[in-house]
Scaffold this motif. Structure first.
Motif, PDB file in Angstrom:
ATOM      1  N   LEU A  71       0.819  -1.208   0.000  1.00 18.36           N
ATOM      2  CA  LEU A  71       0.000   0.000   0.000  1.00 18.36           C
ATOM      3  C   LEU A  71       0.853   1.259   0.000  1.00 18.36           C
ATOM      4  N   HIS A  72       1.822   1.296   0.881  1.00 14.10           N
ATOM      5  CA  HIS A  72       2.600   2.514   1.069  1.00 14.10           C
ATOM      6  C   HIS A  72       3.560   2.766  -0.099  1.00 14.10           C
ATOM      7  N   ARG A  73       4.034   1.685  -0.720  1.00 18.88           N
ATOM      8  CA  ARG A  73       4.909   1.872  -1.874  1.00 18.88           C
ATOM      9  C   ARG A  73       4.150   2.435  -3.072  1.00 18.88           C
ATOM     10  N   LEU A  74       2.846   2.188  -3.112  1.00 16.07           N
ATOM     11  CA  LEU A  74       2.046   2.672  -4.227  1.00 16.07           C
ATOM     12  C   LEU A  74       1.400   4.030  -3.954  1.00 16.07           C
ATOM     13  N   ARG A  75       1.590   4.562  -2.766  1.00 16.59           N
ATOM     14  CA  ARG A  75       0.935   5.813  -2.393  1.00 16.59           C
ATOM     15  C   ARG A  75       1.317   6.952  -3.336  1.00 16.59           C
ATOM     16  N   MET A  76       2.585   7.071  -3.631  1.00 18.66           N
ATOM     17  CA  MET A  76       3.039   8.159  -4.486  1.00 18.66           C
ATOM     18  C   MET A  76       2.487   8.028  -5.902  1.00 18.66           C
ATOM     19  N   SER A  77       2.370   6.792  -6.376  1.00 17.84           N
ATOM     20  CA  SER A  77       1.824   6.582  -7.710  1.00 17.84           C
ATOM     21  C   SER A  77       0.368   7.015  -7.778  1.00 17.84           C
ATOM     22  N   PHE A 103      -1.553  -0.951 -11.571  1.00 18.31           N
ATOM     23  CA  PHE A 103      -2.007  -2.291 -11.934  1.00 18.31           C
ATOM     24  C   PHE A 103      -0.841  -3.251 -12.167  1.00 18.31           C
ATOM     25  N   GLN A 104       0.274  -2.735 -12.643  1.00 18.09           N
ATOM     26  CA  GLN A 104       1.450  -3.581 -12.803  1.00 18.09           C
ATOM     27  C   GLN A 104       1.933  -4.108 -11.454  1.00 18.09           C
ATOM     28  N   ALA A 105       1.872  -3.244 -10.441  1.00 17.67           N
ATOM     29  CA  ALA A 105       2.273  -3.665  -9.097  1.00 17.67           C
ATOM     30  C   ALA A 105       1.326  -4.730  -8.551  1.00 17.67           C
ATOM     31  N   ILE A 106       0.032  -4.586  -8.828  1.00 23.33           N
ATOM     32  CA  ILE A 106      -0.944  -5.577  -8.390  1.00 23.33           C
ATOM     33  C   ILE A 106      -0.681  -6.911  -9.085  1.00 23.33           C
ATOM     34  N   ALA A 107      -0.364  -6.855 -10.380  1.00 26.50           N
ATOM     35  CA  ALA A 107      -0.105  -8.071 -11.140  1.00 26.50           C
ATOM     36  C   ALA A 107       1.113  -8.823 -10.613  1.00 26.50           C
ATOM     37  N   LYS A 108       2.079  -8.082 -10.055  1.00 24.93           N
ATOM     38  CA  LYS A 108       3.284  -8.715  -9.518  1.00 24.93           C
ATOM     39  C   LYS A 108       3.025  -9.399  -8.175  1.00 24.93           C
ATOM     40  N   GLN A 109       2.106  -8.858  -7.383  1.00 25.89           N
ATOM     41  CA  GLN A 109       1.829  -9.402  -6.047  1.00 25.89           C
ATOM     42  C   GLN A 109       0.317  -9.515  -5.814  1.00 25.89           C
ATOM     43  N   ALA A 175      -8.173  -2.975  -7.437  1.00 27.10           N
ATOM     44  CA  ALA A 175      -7.313  -4.134  -7.212  1.00 27.10           C
ATOM     45  C   ALA A 175      -8.097  -5.434  -7.286  1.00 27.10           C
ATOM     46  N   MET A 176      -9.232  -5.492  -6.578  1.00 27.36           N
ATOM     47  CA  MET A 176      -9.998  -6.725  -6.566  1.00 27.36           C
ATOM     48  C   MET A 176     -10.595  -7.027  -7.927  1.00 27.36           C
ATOM     49  N   THR A 177     -11.003  -5.996  -8.658  1.00 30.30           N
ATOM     50  CA  THR A 177     -11.535  -6.202 -10.002  1.00 30.30           C
ATOM     51  C   THR A 177     -10.460  -6.775 -10.916  1.00 30.30           C
ATOM     52  N   TRP A 178      -9.246  -6.224 -10.810  1.00 26.94           N
ATOM     53  CA  TRP A 178      -8.127  -6.700 -11.630  1.00 26.94           C
ATOM     54  C   TRP A 178      -7.802  -8.154 -11.312  1.00 26.94           C
ATOM     55  N   GLU A 195      -7.516  -3.653 -20.272  1.00 27.26           N
ATOM     56  CA  GLU A 195      -7.448  -2.334 -20.892  1.00 27.26           C
ATOM     57  C   GLU A 195      -8.698  -1.528 -20.562  1.00 27.26           C
ATOM     58  N   GLN A 196      -9.832  -2.165 -20.597  1.00 28.56           N
ATOM     59  CA  GLN A 196     -11.086  -1.500 -20.275  1.00 28.56           C
ATOM     60  C   GLN A 196     -11.076  -0.994 -18.835  1.00 28.56           C
ATOM     61  N   LEU A 197     -10.558  -1.812 -17.928  1.00 27.69           N
ATOM     62  CA  LEU A 197     -10.483  -1.418 -16.523  1.00 27.69           C
ATOM     63  C   LEU A 197      -9.533  -0.246 -16.328  1.00 27.69           C
ATOM     64  N   MET A 198      -8.376  -0.277 -17.000  1.00 27.84           N
ATOM     65  CA  MET A 198      -7.426   0.826 -16.865  1.00 27.84           C
ATOM     66  C   MET A 198      -8.010   2.129 -17.394  1.00 27.84           C
ATOM     67  N   GLN A 199      -8.752   2.051 -18.494  1.00 30.80           N
ATOM     68  CA  GLN A 199      -9.390   3.251 -19.028  1.00 30.80           C
ATOM     69  C   GLN A 199     -10.428   3.806 -18.043  1.00 30.80           C
ATOM     70  N   ARG A 200     -11.192   2.903 -17.447  1.00 28.79           N
ATOM     71  CA  ARG A 200     -12.219   3.335 -16.512  1.00 28.79           C
ATOM     72  C   ARG A 200     -11.600   3.938 -15.255  1.00 28.79           C
ATOM     73  N   ALA A 201     -10.545   3.310 -14.732  1.00 29.62           N
ATOM     74  CA  ALA A 201      -9.869   3.821 -13.537  1.00 29.62           C
ATOM     75  C   ALA A 201      -9.264   5.197 -13.805  1.00 29.62           C
ATOM     76  N   THR A 202      -8.667   5.363 -14.981  1.00 24.64           N
ATOM     77  CA  THR A 202      -8.095   6.658 -15.353  1.00 24.64           C
ATOM     78  C   THR A 202      -9.179   7.727 -15.407  1.00 24.64           C
ATOM     79  N   ARG A 203     -10.300   7.376 -16.002  1.00 23.10           N
ATOM     80  CA  ARG A 203     -11.409   8.328 -16.115  1.00 23.10           C
ATOM     81  C   ARG A 203     -11.976   8.681 -14.739  1.00 23.10           C
ATOM     82  N   GLN A 204     -12.074   7.703 -13.867  1.00 19.87           N
ATOM     83  CA  GLN A 204     -12.572   7.960 -12.517  1.00 19.87           C
ATOM     84  C   GLN A 204     -11.666   8.944 -11.781  1.00 19.87           C
ATOM     85  N   ALA A 205     -10.350   8.738 -11.902  1.00 19.71           N
ATOM     86  CA  ALA A 205      -9.402   9.653 -11.261  1.00 19.71           C
ATOM     87  C   ALA A 205      -9.533  11.059 -11.832  1.00 19.71           C
TER      88      ALA A 205
END
Length: 226
Positions: A71-77, A103-109, A175-178, A195-205
């Protein structure tokens, strides 16, 4: 570190990894896992468990501490992605770039995130409280990060905390959706769904940021009785 201490550390880590692995199998809850199961998965006898942890509650609390570094490592991102969503995109730093790193970090762990998301409302009271504590720390740190940015420096701390809470909850949902992709009721491929999820997350932000950029903190509203 002596050889004995090194082996002790390895055994302790094996128990943490075993508990994490078991709690990720088939969506199992940490509260349903027994001490014997964890010891067996770690390749140790049950009595060896007590050399490292008093009981499963202590193991669970330590496991939360172990995986919460994610969590804390991804805070800045997350902060950068949110802050940039109303800025002019550059070649190297955009909201989309930050969301992709997330999402890349989630995919790794994935097991780390699956554990945190599931156990946030899981059966173990000790684990729930430990996760809640980490989430509160994360929220406070995120609010401090946002306060340092020019776009948010004039907002009240209470408002920044609320914004941070929204971001944290969004992050857990993303995270859970991914992790649970591909969805069985979709005809899209895994890559297309990601890709659809990343687009939606970007739009939400972006939408959240635009709303915040037009918000004016009012201390009287924050303290007013409802």
């Amino acid at each position: 570190m002596s050889l004995r201490d090194e082996r002790k550390q390895q055994s302790r880590q094996a128990l943490l990894d075993a508990a994490l692995s078991l709690s990720s199998e088939g969506g199992r809850s940490f509260g349903t896992i027994s001490l014997r199961e964890v010891a067996r998965e770690a390749g140790l006898v049950p009595t060896a468990f007590y050399r490292h942890f008093q009981d499963m509650d202590e193991l669970g609390a330590d496991l939360v501490d172990y995986v919460s570094g994610t969590l804390h490592r991804l805070r800045m991102s997350l902060r950068d992605g949110f802050a940039l969503s109303s800025s002019k995109p550059t070649k190297t730093s955009t909201t989309r770039d930050s969301i992709e790193r997330f999402f890349q970090a989630i995919a790794k762990q994935p097991n780390y995130w699956a554990f945190l998301v599931r156990e946030r409302w899981g059966a173990s009271v000790v684990v729930r409280r430990a996760i809640d504590k980490e989430v509160r720390f994360f929220t406070v740190d995120m609010a401090e990060d946002l306060h340092k940015l020019p776009a948010f420096s004039l907002l009240e701390r209470e408002d920044l905390t609320i914004i941070s809470e929204v971001l944290v909850n969004l992050a857990f949902t993303w995270a859970m959706t991914w992790i649970t992709l591909p969805s069985s009721d979709e005809e899209l491929s895994l890559e297309e769904q990601q890709e659809q999820l990343m687009q939606r997350a970007t739009r939400q932000a972006q939408l959240l940021n635009r709303g915040v950029s037009n918000w004016q903190s009012n201390p009287e509203l924050i303290t007013a009785k409802v």
